[in-house]
Structure formats: structure tokens, C-alpha cells
Design an enzyme around this catalytic site. Structure first.
Site, PDB file in Angstrom:
ATOM      1  N   GLY A  69       0.818  -1.204   0.000  1.00 42.13           N
ATOM      2  CA  GLY A  69       0.000   0.000   0.000  1.00 42.13           C
ATOM      3  C   GLY A  69       0.853   1.256   0.000  1.00 42.13           C
ATOM      4  N   SER A 194      -4.266  -1.512   0.644  1.00 48.63           N
ATOM      5  CA  SER A 194      -3.256  -2.502   1.031  1.00 48.63           C
ATOM      6  C   SER A 194      -3.937  -3.773   1.498  1.00 48.63           C
ATOM      7  CB  SER A 194      -2.375  -1.934   2.149  1.00 48.63           C
ATOM      8  OG  SER A 194      -1.319  -2.816   2.455  1.00 48.63           O
ATOM      9  N   ALA A 195      -3.537  -4.911   0.938  1.00 45.41           N
ATOM     10  CA  ALA A 195      -4.260  -6.167   1.171  1.00 45.41           C
ATOM     11  C   ALA A 195      -4.183  -6.645   2.612  1.00 45.41           C
ATOM     12  CB  ALA A 195      -3.724  -7.253   0.240  1.00 45.41           C
ATOM     13  N   CYS A 320       4.951   7.806  23.593  1.00 47.48           N
ATOM     14  CA  CYS A 320       5.859   6.892  24.271  1.00 47.48           C
ATOM     15  C   CYS A 320       6.000   5.554  23.554  1.00 47.48           C
ATOM     16  CB  CYS A 320       5.406   6.662  25.702  1.00 47.48           C
ATOM     17  SG  CYS A 320       5.506   8.150  26.704  1.00 47.48           S
TER      18      CYS A 320
END
Length: 460
Positions: A69, A194-195, A320
Site C-alpha cells: 500500500g 493494502s491487502a 511513548c
């Protein structure tokens, strides 16, 4: 162990696994060759492209498979900017885009282009008018995610697409988080996904470019994937990605209703179970499976470790948990608390029992982290003393500067001030957020010899 982090990567869908194993035997050959094995591989690739294009809502010849992606975003932005270089070099992005978009924007800017970031409101959403206000005659491309990856807020894609269409500017939509749940509203010019976000294998991305959009591929020419994605296609992974996309979309309508109810339960119960918590993101216009909240006086990384020890895998946008120790750019743009940030993204099939067990595990985990950090058990005023105090939190990371502020605010009279010295970037976000939550006045930031001085006035 419940895995509540599908916004990062979803487990491989059973359909993806079946398709992958089958394609390993049938799709290993070069689809560009004319022999029998090559023709078989080409048939698999073409069928996968048709299935993916149907889910995206485009023509098969408009869709390219990429190696990720991120690669799809980088190629889409660079290709669209190059294709419209005669128009100008102005790029518009929202302030909460995925880092892949922002990295592309930074590269464009370093190469002499200009970039405008569109701000968001406290829920993480943009306004279509905000895009209209910054589009110019030299704007080559605008980018907008379909839904935010950290807080789940859905963006007004259709409205922004209409604004861009009226201005003659193509719109690139990053649909990575939402494509497995629903089609992206019409009007986009380029789309990426994105797969591994919907249960396909990692290493497969989608780039769709509408016919008529000026696009010039950057980098060395390659004959594969219309020249838009260099290298040999991973046909088994592509087949699995397309098959799983079709499968999850078929399940999405029913599953989204069920998961939305579970997320609503988390959104309502967490503030009731844990004091000093801020649930962020739009409560209504959001992805059905994702909820994010931030806990005062908590180290986000330590909290995630405690939840992991309790059997729950979650993630965070907290400062953090970042290798740079800076607040999430999404939370910063929204102006919300970053410390103790937890993102819960539920996979399909999550049970009510799993959610109830998470709600049981969270309060003691937060309480334990707060106790270790010496967080105040109460913020009730104590007898007034000095009219102003200075807290030296230099060299101390989140959430210590806020904890020290909370400890001493009751030691100044109403109207008195506390000045917190801090060189932690998170303090710039978390101290104002603490003031809003505790109904104290954030006076502002002042320069200091090291770091910054954050001034807070006690109101009650």
C-alpha cells in the site's frame, strides 16, 4: 489471546489462505509468456484484477497491483504530480494522512514543490470547504484518506471530491482502512489500498487511476502492470488478496453492525471504568471496528505491555510508543491527549466475551501503571501556598510532566500559576489537554533556556 490490532494488520482470511495455496501450484509461471503455464498464470492474474476492480469500483484496466500500500501511495502521488507538472507543483493533503502520504509530500517539497496541509477538527475530520479554500490554479493533486488509521474517523470523501472536481483537481484517496468494509464514495481520481489491512497477504497493494487522469510513471520503465509497478507479479499473493477482498466485503454488512455495537460498548464503558480517560475520534461517522482512547498519567508503552501480559494485543499512537518520542501527528492535529493512548481495532468474529474480558483487564492495568509512575490519586485542592510554582520536568518523558503538574496544582491559590519546564515534545499537546480535562486554564507556552515553559493557571 484476543488480537485487537487489525488496523495494523489483519489475520490471513481463510479464503485468502485457500486461494494462496491453490495459486502456488497454478500461478508460478511468467504471465507475460505465451506457453501453457504462462497463459494459466495470466488467467489467474486477469481474474484477480477483475475481482479487485469490482470491489474498488473501477475498470480492470484502471487497476494496478503494487508491492505494498505504501508503494501504491508513493507511485500514485509521484505519477499524478508528474503528469500534471504543467499545471503546477502544488500538493494538498490533510494533516492526518498516513505517514506514507506525508513522506511523499515532504519529498515533493524538498524537490521544490509546495504543500498545503488542511487542518482537522477535534474528531479528526476535515471540512470540504477547507479544501476549497486552499485549492489554487497551480494545484496539481489533492489527497484525502477515506478513514483515519489511528482514530477511525471517516472523512467526507464525496464532498471533497466534488470540490476538487469543480476546481479541476484530481483527488487521490487512501482507502487502506475502509476498503474491506465498503466501497469508497464516487468522485475520486486515484485510489490506493493494502491487502494486509483486510485479511489478504502482506506485499500486495492496489493503485487505481481513472481513465483521463494525467499520470506519468516515475523511475525506470517496466513493461509489467502498465508500467506502473516494476517487477515480477506475485500472482499467488495477488489472487489471495483479491479473493479475500471479495470475501470480507460479502461479510461486511452483517459484521459491521455487530462490531459497531461492541465498539459502542467500549466507548461507553471505558470512561465509566477508568477515571481521567478521553475517548477520541468521531463517535458516529467512524469505522465500525475501531476505537481509540487516551489515559491521563499513563505511559502508553507500559500500558500496552501490561495489556499484552493480560492477553490482549492492542496498539497506540502515543508519543511513548514512537521511536522518535514525539506525539502522533494525528493526535497532535486533533489537539487531543496523546499520553496513555490505546487503539482497539476488532477483527471479524470478535465475541462479546472477549470485549468484556478486555474491559475487566483494562482498569487494573491502568491503575498499576499509574501507581508505578507515582500519579496523583486525586487532584482535589490542598491548602493554598505560593501564588506561583515552577515544576522542573526537564529530561523526563511523558507522562511525568503532566503527573508533576497534577501533583502541585492544588498548592497554588485559585488564580495562581504553575509553570512546567519540559523538553518533551508531547508536553506541548498533553498539558493543554490536561487543562481542558481538569477545567484549568492553559495560559500558553513561553521560551526557556532548555525546552519550553508551559504556564497553567488554577481556576478551581
Amino acid at each position: 489471546m484476543p488480537y485487537f490490532d487489525v488496523a495494523s494488520a489483519a489475520p490471513l482470511h481463510p479464503v485468502a489462505r485457500q486461494a494462496l495455496l491453490a495459486a502456488l501450484d497454478e500461478g508460478w509461471a511468467d504471465p507475460a509468456r505465451l506457453h501453457r503455464e504462462g497463459r494459466r498464470a495470466r488467467l489467474l492474474l486477469d481474474a484477480a484484477r477483475e475481482a479487485a476492480a469490482e470491489a474498488v469500483g473501477c475498470r480492470p484496466d484502471e487497476l494496478t497491483f503494487t508491492s505494498s500500500g505504501t508503494r501504491a501511495i508513493h507511485s500514485g502521488i509521484s505519477g499524478a504530480l508528474a503528469g500534471r507538472r504543467r499545471v503546477g507543483r502544488h500538493l494538498v493533503v490533510s494533516a492526518v494522512e498516513h505517514s506514507a502520504v506525508l513522506h511523499s509530500a515532504a519529498t515533493h517539497e524538498s524537490g521544490g514543490g509546495s504543500v498545503t496541509e488542511v487542518p482537522v477538527d477535534v474528531t479528526g475530520a476535515v471540512r470540504a470547504q477547507a479544501y476549497a479554500d486552499v485549492l489554487r490554479e497551480d494545484t496539481a493533486l489533492a489527497c484525502l484518506q477515506s478513514a483515519n488509521h489511528e482514530v477511525g474517523t471517516e472523512q467526507p470523501v464525496a464532498e471533497v471530491a466534488e470540490v476538487c472536481r469543480a476546481a479541476g483537481v484530481p483527488l487521490l484517496v487512501d482507502a487502506a482502512q475502509s476498503l474491506g468494509w465498503e466501497p469508497v464514495p464516487a468522485g475520486w481520481s486515484l485510489l490506493t489500498a493494502s491487502a494486509h489491512k483486510w485479511g489478504g497477504p502482506a506485499g500486495v497493494g492496489l493503485l487505481a487511476v481513472r481513465k483521463g487522469v494525467r499520470f506519468a510513471v516515475q523511475g525506470p520503465a517496466d513493461e509489467r502492470e502498465s508500467g506502473r509497478a516494476a517487477g515480477f507479479e506475485d500472482i499467488p499473493a495477488i489472487v489471495a488478496a483479491a479473493a479475500s477482498l471479495r470475501a470480507v466485503r460479502a461479510e461486511a454488512a452483517a459484521e459491521s453492525v455487530r462490531l459497531r455495537a461492541l465498539v459502542d460498548r467500549i466507548r461507553a464503558r471505558v470512561p465509566a471504568l477508568v477515571p481521567d480517560v478521553e475517548v477520541v475520534g468521531d463517535p458516529v461517522r467512524r469505522l465500525p471496528h475501531l476505537v481509540t482512547f487516551s489515559c491521563l498519567y499513563v505511559d502508553g508503552e507500559t500500558l500496552l505491555h501490561e495489556l499484552d501480559r493480560s492477553g490482549f494485543s492492542v496498539s497506540s499512537g502515543s508519543s511513548c510508543t514512537s521511536s522518535t518520542l514525539t506525539p502522533s501527528h494525528v493526535l497532535r492535529a486533533m489537539g487531543v491527549l496523546s499520553e496513555g493512548n490505546v487503539r482497539v481495532s476488532l477483527p471479524a468474529g470478535t465475541s462479546e466475551e472477549d470485549v468484556d474480558r478486555f474491559l475487566e483487564a483494562l482498569p487494573p492495568a491502568v491503575a498499576g501503571v499509574r501507581e508505578k509512575l507515582g500519579a496523583p490519586s486525586t487532584t482535589a485542592p490542598s491548602p493554598a501556598a505560593a501564588p506561583s510554582l515552577v515544576v522542573d520536568a526537564l529530561g523526563r518523558r511523558c507522562p511525568i510532566p503532566v503527573i508533576e503538574l497534577a501533583k502541585v496544582i492544588g498548592e497554588v491559590p485559585v488564580g495562581g500559576t504553575v509553570t512546567v519546564l519540559s523538553d518533551d515534545e508531547a508536553a506541548r499537546l498533553d498539558i493543554p489537554a490536561w487543562c481542558a480535562m481538569r477545567e484549568q486554564e492553559y495560559v500558553g507556552e513561553e521560551p526557556a533556556d532548555r525546552g519550553s515553559a508551559y504556564v497553567v493557571r488554577r481556576l478551581s
